[in-house]
Design a protein around this motif. Structure first.
Motif, PDB file in Angstrom:
ATOM      1  N   LYS B 117      43.345  45.469  49.896  1.00  0.00           N
ATOM      2  CA  LYS B 117      43.242  44.172  49.232  1.00  0.00           C
ATOM      3  C   LYS B 117      43.237  44.346  47.705  1.00  0.00           C
ATOM      4  O   LYS B 117      43.957  43.646  46.986  1.00  0.00           O
ATOM      5  CB  LYS B 117      41.933  43.513  49.700  1.00  0.00           C
ATOM      6  CG  LYS B 117      41.587  42.206  49.077  1.00  0.00           C
ATOM      7  CD  LYS B 117      40.253  41.679  49.605  1.00  0.00           C
ATOM      8  CE  LYS B 117      39.067  42.367  48.944  1.00  0.00           C
ATOM      9  NZ  LYS B 117      37.764  41.730  49.311  1.00  0.00           N
ATOM     10  N   LYS B 120      46.750  45.489  46.310  1.00  0.00           N
ATOM     11  CA  LYS B 120      47.698  44.365  46.244  1.00  0.00           C
ATOM     12  C   LYS B 120      47.341  43.406  45.113  1.00  0.00           C
ATOM     13  O   LYS B 120      48.204  42.903  44.414  1.00  0.00           O
ATOM     14  CB  LYS B 120      47.707  43.600  47.577  1.00  0.00           C
ATOM     15  CG  LYS B 120      48.500  44.316  48.646  1.00  0.00           C
ATOM     16  CD  LYS B 120      48.569  43.485  49.909  1.00  0.00           C
ATOM     17  CE  LYS B 120      49.089  44.324  51.062  1.00  0.00           C
ATOM     18  NZ  LYS B 120      48.528  43.866  52.344  1.00  0.00           N
ATOM     19  N   TRP B 121      46.042  43.165  44.980  1.00  0.00           N
ATOM     20  CA  TRP B 121      45.578  42.216  43.959  1.00  0.00           C
ATOM     21  C   TRP B 121      45.936  42.711  42.553  1.00  0.00           C
ATOM     22  O   TRP B 121      46.500  41.981  41.744  1.00  0.00           O
ATOM     23  CB  TRP B 121      44.061  42.028  44.090  1.00  0.00           C
ATOM     24  CG  TRP B 121      43.462  41.130  43.056  1.00  0.00           C
ATOM     25  CD1 TRP B 121      42.702  41.489  41.994  1.00  0.00           C
ATOM     26  CD2 TRP B 121      43.582  39.696  42.991  1.00  0.00           C
ATOM     27  NE1 TRP B 121      42.336  40.395  41.262  1.00  0.00           N
ATOM     28  CE2 TRP B 121      42.859  39.273  41.849  1.00  0.00           C
ATOM     29  CE3 TRP B 121      44.227  38.744  43.772  1.00  0.00           C
ATOM     30  CZ2 TRP B 121      42.757  37.931  41.486  1.00  0.00           C
ATOM     31  CZ3 TRP B 121      44.128  37.400  43.404  1.00  0.00           C
ATOM     32  CH2 TRP B 121      43.407  37.010  42.268  1.00  0.00           C
ATOM     33  N   GLN B 123      48.075  45.030  41.769  1.00  0.00           N
ATOM     34  CA  GLN B 123      49.539  45.147  41.650  1.00  0.00           C
ATOM     35  C   GLN B 123      50.180  43.797  41.293  1.00  0.00           C
ATOM     36  O   GLN B 123      51.106  43.730  40.497  1.00  0.00           O
ATOM     37  CB  GLN B 123      50.114  45.654  42.972  1.00  0.00           C
ATOM     38  CG  GLN B 123      51.485  46.276  42.812  1.00  0.00           C
ATOM     39  CD  GLN B 123      51.905  46.984  44.089  1.00  0.00           C
ATOM     40  OE1 GLN B 123      51.642  46.501  45.190  1.00  0.00           O
ATOM     41  NE2 GLN B 123      52.558  48.124  43.938  1.00  0.00           N
ATOM     42  N   SER B 124      49.622  42.740  41.871  1.00  0.00           N
ATOM     43  CA  SER B 124      50.205  41.419  41.609  1.00  0.00           C
ATOM     44  C   SER B 124      49.892  40.930  40.194  1.00  0.00           C
ATOM     45  O   SER B 124      50.414  39.901  39.770  1.00  0.00           O
ATOM     46  CB  SER B 124      49.707  40.405  42.642  1.00  0.00           C
ATOM     47  OG  SER B 124      48.345  40.120  42.409  1.00  0.00           O
ATOM     48  N   HIS B 125      49.029  41.643  39.490  1.00  0.00           N
ATOM     49  CA  HIS B 125      48.704  41.254  38.110  1.00  0.00           C
ATOM     50  C   HIS B 125      49.178  42.266  37.069  1.00  0.00           C
ATOM     51  O   HIS B 125      48.728  42.226  35.915  1.00  0.00           O
ATOM     52  CB  HIS B 125      47.203  41.004  37.974  1.00  0.00           C
ATOM     53  CG  HIS B 125      46.769  39.771  38.700  1.00  0.00           C
ATOM     54  ND1 HIS B 125      46.290  39.800  39.990  1.00  0.00           N
ATOM     55  CD2 HIS B 125      46.812  38.474  38.347  1.00  0.00           C
ATOM     56  CE1 HIS B 125      46.039  38.571  40.384  1.00  0.00           C
ATOM     57  NE2 HIS B 125      46.347  37.738  39.411  1.00  0.00           N
ATOM     58  N   GLU B 127      51.449  43.991  34.271  1.00  0.00           N
ATOM     59  CA  GLU B 127      52.278  43.431  33.197  1.00  0.00           C
ATOM     60  C   GLU B 127      53.054  44.569  32.535  1.00  0.00           C
ATOM     61  O   GLU B 127      52.582  45.701  32.533  1.00  0.00           O
ATOM     62  CB  GLU B 127      51.426  42.804  32.079  1.00  0.00           C
ATOM     63  CG  GLU B 127      50.342  41.914  32.535  1.00  0.00           C
ATOM     64  CD  GLU B 127      49.336  41.627  31.401  1.00  0.00           C
ATOM     65  OE1 GLU B 127      49.487  42.128  30.275  1.00  0.00           O
ATOM     66  OE2 GLU B 127      48.401  40.883  31.692  1.00  0.00           O
TER      67      GLU B 127
END
Lengths: 127, 359
Positions: B117, B120-121, B123-125, B127
């Motif tokens: 979790k 993924k979290w 990774q999704s942020h 920049e």
């Protein structure tokens, strides 16, 4: 520690010493070993009636609480007060000083369903 | 089940193994209480290789960490460690992690139960050029904890650790292999955590025992880790904190830097701080018989006012202790509350500060 030959056993790792219509009950060496350090025991009151399968006691290790279910039906005639004050006796002396309750058997037929020492040895073998 | 590099060593030592979020881990070796006391009084060693380690590198790494954590990593220099919650946009806790400032970025040490979790979290942020790597598969982690931990770790690593302060880490060598040693832990004792490649884990474990007997070293399992952290009043993710609770409710406000320009969840936490929290995580000591356990209701004057999140017999105090959320109006220290244990109420006292005087 070997399982005493003269006792009866259950799949839930309880032992019973049966004389006439009286039984003394506790948990086996295997059970105390699985539970780890026992720090709390809650026992029923003398006179409490219970049916096979009822939760009659609670034994707690440091980590978790476990219910003890009645292997056969009965009426409580004595409880081990020393065990309540010194729950570690269930670890140190599971078949002797660490006994839980004494009760009067109310359905003798249920005794037939208990395991013998050799059947119980077989059950816990390999663990 | 997933194994650490030391799983076989634990089995051979006779440890009772359990499934811990998919990992086969030792819960205790001989006796949880003995292991607990050994860490409080001497030194114990834990295999905590189930924890996740991510590496975040690149120019934008600082900006990413700053965004996903509530603490402020901008002041960190290489060798610094910071504790921080990761929060959702609602200000609730995704995980609580350790942030290690390395030369070219950060290491993020996460709870094993939250590893996928978290990855993924974060990774999704990402920049810009920021890159996130999962180092966990080849990483063994040992925690050496207790008042005798420093001389023992010094002897095994062959160097003084006097200048390694609490929440600092450094790189060093173990038999030619680069490892990381930090002065951190989860027990309330002085202690160290060592990060090294899997293929040297068995080596160093055995070397700790060769050198550790004079210090009273014992291996300690996850059971003792839990009672030690509870006595030290350290929250456990999944018990005392989760994605329904905020860091402010959990008493982790000092790790929430509301003066930081932005982080995920800041707005909600800012508002919660201004308006005040409704529930608060408190610690309590039982005054009557019974052991509080996760999920038991907290009762006051016959009304349910909260819920237990952690509870155990405290080996050090010889009393049952716990933590739980309670409506803030009832959360004052010394308030007598009741814990409903299997339908029966047992009295407990809310404490201020820590369970133990020593830490």
């Amino acid at each position: 520690m070997s399982n005493p030959k003269e006792l009866y056993y259950t799949k839930d790792h309880d032992w019973l010493k049966i004389e006439g219509n009286k039984a003394v009950m506790g948990i086996t060496d295997y059970a105390q070993n699985e539970l780890g350090d026992i720090v709390f025991v809650e026992l029923p009151a003398v006179g409490d009636e219970f049916a096979k399968g009822d939760s009659i006691a609670v034994v707690e290790s440091v980590k978790a609480a476990s219910d003890i279910y009645a292997p056969i039906s009965g009426v409580v005639t004595a409880i081990n007060e020393t065990l309540v004050d010194s729950p570690e006796l269930a670890n140190e002396s599971p078949f002797e000083e660490g006994w839980f309750i004494e009760f009067e058997i109310t359905n003798e037929d249920e005794v037939k369903e208990l395991l013998s020492a050799s059947e119980y040895d077989e059950l816990v073998k390999g663990d | 089940m997933k194994k650490t590099a030391l799983t076989e060593v634990h089995r051979e030592a006779g440890a009772k193994m359990i499934d811990f979020f998919g990992w086969e881990m030792p819960v205790y070796y001989t006796s949880l209480i003995e292991e607990h006391n050994c860490v409080r009084n001497a030194v114990g060693i834990f295999d905590i290789s189930h924890m996740g380690v991510f590496e975040l590198t690149g120019e934008q790494a600082l900006s990413v960490v700053s965004k996903v954590t509530t603490n402020d990593p901008s002041t960190m220099v290489p060798g610094d460690i910071q504790y921080s919650p990761l929060t959702t946009p609602e200000g609730t806790i995704i995980d609580d992690i350790l942030i290690y400032r390395i030369e070219n970025g950060f290491w993020l040490v996460v709870n094993c139960s939250n590893m996928e979790k978290d990855f993924k979290w974060i990774q999704s942020h990402l920049e810009g050029d920021a890159e996130l790597k999962d180092l966990s598969d080849n990483m063994s982690i040992l925690a050496i904890q207790g008042p005798k931990s420093q001389p023992l770790v010094e002897e095994v690593l062959g160097e003084s650790l006097d200048d390694l302060k609490f929440y600092k880490f450094r790189k060093t060598k173990y038999h030619g292999l680069e490892i990381i040693v930090s002065r951190t832990g989860y027990t309330g004792e002085d202690g160290f955590e060592i990060y090294l490649a899997n293929d040297k884990a068995v080596n160093i474990w055995h070397e700790f025992f060769e050198k550790g007997s004079k210090y009273g070293l014992q291996p300690a399992g996850l059971g003792a880790r839990d009672t030690l952290r509870l006595e030290a009043r350290l929250p456990l993710y999944g018990n005392d904190i989760d994605d329904t609770t905020t860091p402010l409710e959990a008493g982790l406000g000092r790790f929430v830097k509301l003066d930081k320009e932005y982080f995920i969840g800041k707005e909600v936490l800012q508002k919660q701080k201004e308006e005040g929290i409704k529930e608060k995580l408190v610690a309590f000591v039982m005054e009557e018989r019974g052991i509080p356990r996760q999920g038991y209701p907290i009762v006051l004057n016959g009304e349910e006012v909260g819920r237990v999140t952690s509870g155990s017999m405290s080996p050090t105090l010889g009393k049952a202790i716990g933590m739980g959320y309670i409506k803030v109006e009832h959360a004052q220290p010394d308030t007598i509350i009741s814990i409903s244990i299997r339908g029966k109420e047992s009295k407990a006292r809310i404490i201020q500060g820590r369970f133990l005087n020593k830490n």
